[in-house]
Structures are given as C-alpha cells and as structure tokens.
Design an enzyme around this catalytic site. Structure first.
Site, PDB file in Angstrom:
ATOM      1  N   HIS A   1       0.792  -1.238   0.000  1.00 59.66           N
ATOM      2  CA  HIS A   1       0.000   0.000   0.000  1.00 59.66           C
ATOM      3  C   HIS A   1       0.819   1.280   0.000  1.00 59.66           C
ATOM      4  O   HIS A   1       0.244   2.357  -0.179  1.00 59.66           O
ATOM      5  CB  HIS A   1      -0.960   0.061   1.204  1.00 59.66           C
TER       6      HIS A   1
ATOM      7  N   ASP B   1       4.019  -8.513   1.022  1.00 56.94           N
ATOM      8  CA  ASP B   1       4.635  -9.268   2.112  1.00 56.94           C
ATOM      9  C   ASP B   1       3.795 -10.459   2.553  1.00 56.94           C
ATOM     10  O   ASP B   1       4.335 -11.540   2.835  1.00 56.94           O
ATOM     11  CB  ASP B   1       4.958  -8.359   3.301  1.00 56.94           C
TER      12      ASP B   1
END
Length: 487
Positions: A80, A236
């Site tokens: 993000h 991730d």
C-alpha cells in the site's frame, strides 16, 4: 542461487537460497518510521535502498561465492505504500505507509466518484490503501502531485533501482484500490477518479514472472552475474504464504508482525468486503486470497516495551505467563494506529480498561497479548460470516517466537495453531522461492515443501469461559467508545 529481499516496516530481510530451496544465510537491516503528525506514517525510499545495500554488503563478507552464482532475485514488501516519483525517478516526498490513516475523507470522495467501486476493486476503500493517499496529496500538496510521473509500491521502488524498470505484481497491486481484482488489470475508472492514467502505473506481472535484468552497475557493485533476473515477487503477506506453502484453498496463516494478518488462500475470485475483509490476488496466477488486517499486532508489544524501556521481550512475556490472576484482568484495545478489520476506523485509539491498584506490569502485558488475539478473533468472525473456508492455520512473523502468545491465540480463536520451522523469515523466503520458481518453471502447486511442524498450540477448555467474558468486554468497549474516538 536465489536472493529474496523483503522490505518490511521495521527492517529489510535478505535470504540466500540454493537450488534445493535450503536457506544458506539470513540478514536483517533495521528501518525507522517517521510519524510527524497524528495519523501520519512515513519512510523515505532512500532509507529502504540503503538498508538493502547494507544487507548485500554483509552477505558479500560471508557468501561472496554464492552471490557470484546468483540466478534470480525475488522481491517482497510492505503493501500500500505510496512512493511518488518525478520524471527523473526522484522521490517527491517520503512514502506514505500502509498504516498511514490521514486519507480517511478521501476514501469517501472516491466512493462518491465511483459508487460501484466494490465491483471493481473487491474491497472497501480504506485510508491505508494507495489511491486515497495519492488523492490526499492532490488536495493538500498540489505542487507535488503535478510533478508525479510514476507511482510505485515500496518493493517496486527497489526493483526500479535494480533494473531501471517500472513493474509490479498482481498481489501487491491489489492493495492500491486501482486494480480490478477479478480481471487482474488496472482499472481506468479508479485511476481517473484520482486524476491518473495507466501511464503513471507500473507494468503488471505475476509473482514468478521475470520483470527485468539487473543493471551493469548493480551486477558489478553486488558481485552478481550480469544476467541475474528480477522476478515479480509479491506483497509481504502473499509472499509469506509462499514461504509456508499456503497455496491450496482453505490453507491459512496468522502473521504476528508489526501488523496482524489472518490470511486464507483461495483458487477463485470471491467478493467479500463485509466487515473489512480484504479480497486480493495471490502472487501466483489464477489464485486469490482473503484476509483480515489489524494495524498493531507485534507493534503493540513493541510500543509497550519502548514505554517501559525494556529490551528483553522473552523476560517480559515470561513474567506475564507466570503471574496470571484472572481477578486482576485488564482489557486492551490494540488500536494504536486505528484499525481496519472489522471497523475501518483510522480514529480508533489504544485503550487499557479495568485497571485498579492491584494491577502489576504483568497484567498489562498479558492484556496486550490478549487484545491482539481479540482483534484476530474479530477478523476470523468477519471471514467466517463471509463464507470463507478456513482449514489449518500456521503462525508466522516475529511474534511467532512466543508459544505463550500462541496459546492465548489458540484459546481465543478456539482452534489449534501450527508453529513451523523458518516461521520468522516469511516474505524474504517466499520471494526467494518465487525466484526459484521463475528459473525452474515447475507447477507451483507442488513446487514447495511445507516446513516441518515444530509444535502446535492447542486450545485449553479451562480458559474458555474466561476468554468468552473478556472478549465480550473487548467488543463492547469499542462500540461504547466509537463516538468518542471520532469526535
């Protein structure tokens, strides 16, 4: 040889993997976060790159021969983050991170501009996503917005420095609020709502696709072959899923990192935005995942340790385990950075409730561990209510060092939790495995071994009534305080 690089929030991790998928070396370099104003959370991209180079230099001291035989580099990273670059690839401002909550009003603006947005991006727009943050820049820093040439996610900034290419993978792009999740392509409609076009975006790839070759300068300075390729990689959490083989539908993990993530793999697109459940692309073709996200998991414990000026987490947790008195219980709301699932509330705050003169440090430590577990319970409930199937669940991340915390989680979630080998390396191992897959070109569903089980945290029925009561208080506290948080 394969190199996995995971750009986290608190550190960069590097892993060297051989062709038998054995870990040869792990290196970690620390990062710091700047929070100059309430709700803000930033890092400068140059800090990321410096940490990566420091990690490679450390590997050169011990594994120069292995680096000289490198075939591919995989990338993983915090999702993000808005990394805004000018026409010369220079960062225009510090990157706004996943836990930056300033763009809450821009979420409303985007929803008003594209009322059917959920059919495109498959999620509720949240302040941590990339698109509302860039809209915030357009409204509050217009001179910077005018200079934007490219917008990259954090790990993809590393790719640019490695290869000179603008590229991203589907799983990371899914967290921007610009990606059509079902079609796996940029949504022109969502881009237009933030005054952007596809020319501002990186080219999209799947996680094991080759996105470029390292530059001559990188090959020489890192001591790696000139034909070393860089593959798509993953956000991730999807990359962490690859590290423990969470690929088949229903397989899941809990990540006790800076944030907390409850991740469930799927082989089909599923729209489930209710109560803040995320539906994103996996980092493998024709696979997706659903997850709940909690903004302060291990970060809550880190805050407590910093407040106490205590550096020994193991001793602090042992103290909490050895001094449990249910009559002295305290409830903690772990909303130090607001919360996503299920509340989508950037204004929520951390709270200790129920303290008396009888309370000791151990009571508050345990309350923090329990509060994070209750947040995961909120996430589990939201996903089950959305019809998401959850089978066996593994635990990963820095917080997975503590089996005591795992026992609390197992009791609160009322399910066994599996602790596997290599559970703390997560995204870096997943990125290295994706690099291995790009070279070896085999079936991803059978390519990776599931790490062996070290232990299993089982629910204890003796704690069922205690945690049922505590969780009920936890849920009621947020409902009672929500108006105060938002006033």
């Amino acid at each position: 040889m394969f190199l996995g690089i995971d750009l986290g929030t608190s550190s960069v991790k590097l892993i060297l993997l051989n062709n038998d998928q054995e870990i040869l070396s792990v290196n970690s370099q620390p990062l710091t976060v700047s929070q100059p104003k309430p709700l803000w959370s930033e890092q400068h991209p140059e800090q990321w790159w410096q940490a990566v180079c420091d990690g490679v230099r450390a590997l050169q001291q011990t594994h120069a021969k292995e680096l000289a035989a490198l075939q591919a580099i995989g990338l993983s990273g915090q999702q993000h983050g808005a990394t805004l670059l000018d026409k010369n690839d220079q960062a225009l401002r510090p990157a706004m991170l996943w836990n930056d909550g300033r763009a809450y009003s821009q979420c409303i603006t985007l929803a008003d501009r594209v009322p059917h947005y959920q059919s495109l991006i498959s999620n509720r727009i949240m302040p941590g996503f990339t698109a509302p943050k860039v809209l915030w820049v357009a409204e509050h820093e217009p001179e910077i917005f005018k200079k934007i040439a490219k917008i990259l996610l954090p790990k993809d900034y590393l790719r640019l420095r490695l290869t000179g290419n603008y590229a991203s993978d589907m799983s990371d792009a899914a967290g921007t609020a610009w990606l059509n999740i079902q079609e796996r392509c940029w949504s022109d409609e969502m881009l237009a709502a933030t005054h952007l076009t596809q020319t501002n975006m990186p080219t999209l790839f799947e996680g094991s696709d080759i996105t470029g070759t390292v530059t001559k300068m990188i090959a020489e300075s890192w001591g790696i072959p000139a034909n070393t390729v860089v593959i798509g990689g993953g956000g991730d959490n999807p990359a962490s899923a690859i590290s423990i083989n969470v690929i088949k539908p229903g397989s899941a993990f809990l990540s006790l990192g800076t944030s907390g993530v409850y991740f469930v793999a799927s082989d089909r697109y599923q729209l489930a935005p209710e109560n803040g459940v995320h539906s994103f692309c996996h980092c493998l073709p024709e696979r997706w995942h659903q997850m709940s996200v909690h903004l302060s998991a291990a970060a809550s414990l880190s805050w407590w340790m910093n407040t106490l000026k205590v550096s020994d987490a193991e001793r602090l947790l042992q103290e909490a385990e050895n001094n449990f008195n249910p009559d002295h219980s305290v409830v903690f709301l772990p909303y130090l950075s607001g919360e996503r699932t299920p509340h989508n509330d950037p204004h929520a705050k951390g709270v200790f409730y129920g303290m008396t003169h009888a309370n000791q440090r151990a009571d508050l430590t345990r309350a923090i561990l329990e509060g994070v577990a209750f947040a995961f319970a909120d996430g589990q409930t939201a996903m089950l209510q959305a019809g998401i199937r959850i089978d066996e669940v593994s635990v990963i991340g820095g917080g997975a060092k503590s089996l005591f915390w795992g026992k609390i989680l197992a009791n609160v979630l009322q399910r066994p939790l599996i602790y596997r080998q290599n559970r703390e390396v997560g995204g870096a191992l997943g990125a290295a495995r994706l690099a291995w897959l790009a070279i070896n070109k085999t079936d991803a569903s059978t390519a990776f071994a599931t790490p062996p089980i070290e232990t299993v945290a089982e629910p204890d029925k003796n704690y069922f009534a205690y945690y049922t009561d505590q969780y009920a208080i936890y849920k009621k506290l947020y409902r009672q305080l929500k108006e105060v948080f938002n006033s």
